[in-house]
Write a protein that holds these residues in place. Structure first.
Motif, PDB file in Angstrom:
ATOM      1  N   UNK A 275       2.678   4.078  -5.286  1.00 18.56           N
ATOM      2  CA  UNK A 275       2.846   2.641  -5.498  1.00 18.56           C
ATOM      3  C   UNK A 275       1.874   1.848  -4.636  1.00 18.56           C
ATOM      4  N   UNK A 276       1.638   0.622  -5.070  1.00 19.12           N
ATOM      5  CA  UNK A 276       0.744  -0.283  -4.347  1.00 19.12           C
ATOM      6  C   UNK A 276       1.328  -1.687  -4.410  1.00 19.12           C
ATOM      7  N   UNK A 277       1.407  -2.355  -3.255  1.00 18.38           N
ATOM      8  CA  UNK A 277       1.913  -3.723  -3.170  1.00 18.38           C
ATOM      9  C   UNK A 277       0.852  -4.630  -2.571  1.00 18.38           C
ATOM     10  N   UNK A 278       0.602  -5.750  -3.222  1.00 17.50           N
ATOM     11  CA  UNK A 278      -0.266  -6.781  -2.683  1.00 17.50           C
ATOM     12  C   UNK A 278       0.557  -8.048  -2.489  1.00 17.50           C
ATOM     13  N   UNK A 279       0.537  -8.595  -1.266  1.00 10.98           N
ATOM     14  CA  UNK A 279       1.301  -9.795  -0.943  1.00 10.98           C
ATOM     15  C   UNK A 279       0.353 -10.880  -0.440  1.00 10.98           C
ATOM     16  N   UNK A 280       0.564 -12.108  -0.924  1.00  9.29           N
ATOM     17  CA  UNK A 280      -0.271 -13.233  -0.523  1.00  9.29           C
ATOM     18  C   UNK A 280       0.628 -14.425  -0.196  1.00  9.29           C
ATOM     19  N   UNK A 281       0.273 -15.146   0.857  1.00  7.36           N
ATOM     20  CA  UNK A 281       0.939 -16.395   1.203  1.00  7.36           C
ATOM     21  C   UNK A 281      -0.125 -17.414   1.580  1.00  7.36           C
ATOM     22  N   UNK A 282      -0.177 -18.513   0.821  1.00 10.99           N
ATOM     23  CA  UNK A 282      -1.198 -19.527   1.044  1.00 10.99           C
ATOM     24  C   UNK A 282      -0.538 -20.868   1.382  1.00 10.99           C
ATOM     25  N   UNK A 283      -1.014 -21.474   2.448  1.00  5.98           N
ATOM     26  CA  UNK A 283      -0.613 -22.834   2.798  1.00  5.98           C
ATOM     27  C   UNK A 283      -1.750 -23.751   2.371  1.00  5.98           C
ATOM     28  N   UNK A 284      -1.576 -24.390   1.234  1.00  7.37           N
ATOM     29  CA  UNK A 284      -2.654 -25.191   0.661  1.00  7.37           C
ATOM     30  C   UNK A 284      -2.976 -26.416   1.509  1.00  7.37           C
ATOM     31  N   UNK A 285      -1.989 -26.961   2.191  1.00  9.23           N
ATOM     32  CA  UNK A 285      -2.221 -28.166   2.984  1.00  9.23           C
ATOM     33  C   UNK A 285      -2.993 -27.879   4.266  1.00  9.23           C
ATOM     34  N   UNK A 286      -2.713 -26.733   4.901  1.00 11.86           N
ATOM     35  CA  UNK A 286      -3.402 -26.406   6.145  1.00 11.86           C
ATOM     36  C   UNK A 286      -4.600 -25.491   5.946  1.00 11.86           C
ATOM     37  N   UNK A 287      -4.763 -24.942   4.725  1.00 10.99           N
ATOM     38  CA  UNK A 287      -5.911 -24.090   4.438  1.00 10.99           C
ATOM     39  C   UNK A 287      -5.819 -22.695   5.018  1.00 10.99           C
TER      40      UNK A 287
ATOM     41  N   UNK B 139      -4.291 -18.608   4.860  1.00  8.60           N
ATOM     42  CA  UNK B 139      -3.900 -17.583   3.887  1.00  8.60           C
ATOM     43  C   UNK B 139      -3.611 -16.277   4.613  1.00  8.60           C
ATOM     44  N   UNK B 140      -2.481 -15.668   4.288  1.00  2.00           N
ATOM     45  CA  UNK B 140      -2.109 -14.368   4.832  1.00  2.00           C
ATOM     46  C   UNK B 140      -2.012 -13.372   3.692  1.00  2.00           C
ATOM     47  N   UNK B 141      -2.615 -12.209   3.888  1.00  7.95           N
ATOM     48  CA  UNK B 141      -2.652 -11.188   2.832  1.00  7.95           C
ATOM     49  C   UNK B 141      -2.235  -9.840   3.401  1.00  7.95           C
ATOM     50  N   UNK B 142      -1.423  -9.115   2.638  1.00  3.83           N
ATOM     51  CA  UNK B 142      -0.988  -7.781   3.043  1.00  3.83           C
ATOM     52  C   UNK B 142      -1.143  -6.828   1.862  1.00  3.83           C
ATOM     53  N   UNK B 143      -1.721  -5.667   2.141  1.00  5.25           N
ATOM     54  CA  UNK B 143      -1.916  -4.656   1.099  1.00  5.25           C
ATOM     55  C   UNK B 143      -1.276  -3.357   1.557  1.00  5.25           C
ATOM     56  N   UNK B 144      -0.303  -2.882   0.797  1.00  3.76           N
ATOM     57  CA  UNK B 144       0.405  -1.653   1.158  1.00  3.76           C
ATOM     58  C   UNK B 144       0.298  -0.599   0.069  1.00  3.76           C
ATOM     59  N   UNK B 145       0.113   0.635   0.478  1.00  2.00           N
ATOM     60  CA  UNK B 145       0.012   1.766  -0.450  1.00  2.00           C
ATOM     61  C   UNK B 145       0.887   2.896   0.058  1.00  2.00           C
ATOM     62  N   UNK B 146       1.619   3.508  -0.841  1.00  2.00           N
ATOM     63  CA  UNK B 146       2.488   4.600  -0.418  1.00  2.00           C
ATOM     64  C   UNK B 146       2.773   5.563  -1.549  1.00  2.00           C
TER      65      UNK B 146
END
Length: 203
Positions: free
Chosen positions: A124-136, A138-145
């Motif tokens: 499996x593979x998980x990609x997670x993104x969190x973006x704060x558009x007002x402050x500019x 972005x946090x990204x996490x990529x997991x593989x297992x």
């Protein structure tokens, strides 16, 4: 009170008598919750979208294969970095977007006429993104297992045995960007494990 609208649709079909196809899509737009006193709950509105597709081939000469992909998105005005802090009706809200992508491959094989091979392989593979558009930011996490294991059943000297041997692996890497520029170093985690499980019955 939750003032919102929701909708979903699903379809399933069998192609060629052996390939199963499942598709599902759902959407929700919600406004701020209204508390018992009649006031709106600040920062509780949002939009959710979910898309799912799965292909399955089952019991072909002992083999079963499943492949799936899912994408979920959420957006709205929320508090930023509040953690477990209590509700604050005057807190500043930021427009945020989160997204999760998940991909799964699963293969199973049970050898016809044998109790010694019951194989399972999952990746499996998980990609997670969190973006704060007002402050500019972005946090990204990529997991593989994944995991691989085999279960063997056998009898020995009047006892029955179930022996499972396998391994699992997980790796995750995360990054944070501010105005498109990475801040700090990559966060990395990795784990590899092996396991043996044996169950014996007497009588």
């Amino acid at each position: 009170v939750d003032d919102s609208w929701r909708g979903s649709a699903a379809a399933y079909g069998l192609v060629g008598g052996w390939l199963g196809v499942l598709a599902h899509v759902s959407a929700e737009n919600s406004g701020d919750y209204r508390a018992g006193g009649g006031e709106d709950v600040h920062g509780s509105a949002g939009k959710d979208r979910d898309y799912f597709l799965k292909l399955s081939v089952l019991d072909k000469a002992g083999h079963s294969v499943r492949v799936s992909a899912e994408k979920n998105t959420n957006s709205g005005l929320y508090r930023w970095g509040a953690g477990d802090a209590g509700y604050d009706e005057s807190a500043t809200l930021y427009y945020q977007e989160s997204e999760r992508e998940t991909y799964v491959f699963d293969h199973r094989y049970r050898m016809p006429g044998s109790r010694l091979v019951d194989w399972r392989f999952n990746l499996y593979k998980n990609n997670l993104y969190l973006k704060n558009r007002d402050s500019g930011t972005e946090t990204e996490s990529e997991g593989t297992g994944g995991q691989v294991r085999n279960t063997a059943l056998f009898d020995l000297a009047g006892t029955s045995h179930r022996l499972t041997v396998g391994a699992d692996y997980y790796s995750e890497e995360g990054t944070h960007r501010n105005q498109g520029v990475q801040t700090g170093t990559d966060n990395k985690a990795e784990n590899l494990g092996f396991f043996v499980r044996h169950r014996m019955g007497i009588g």
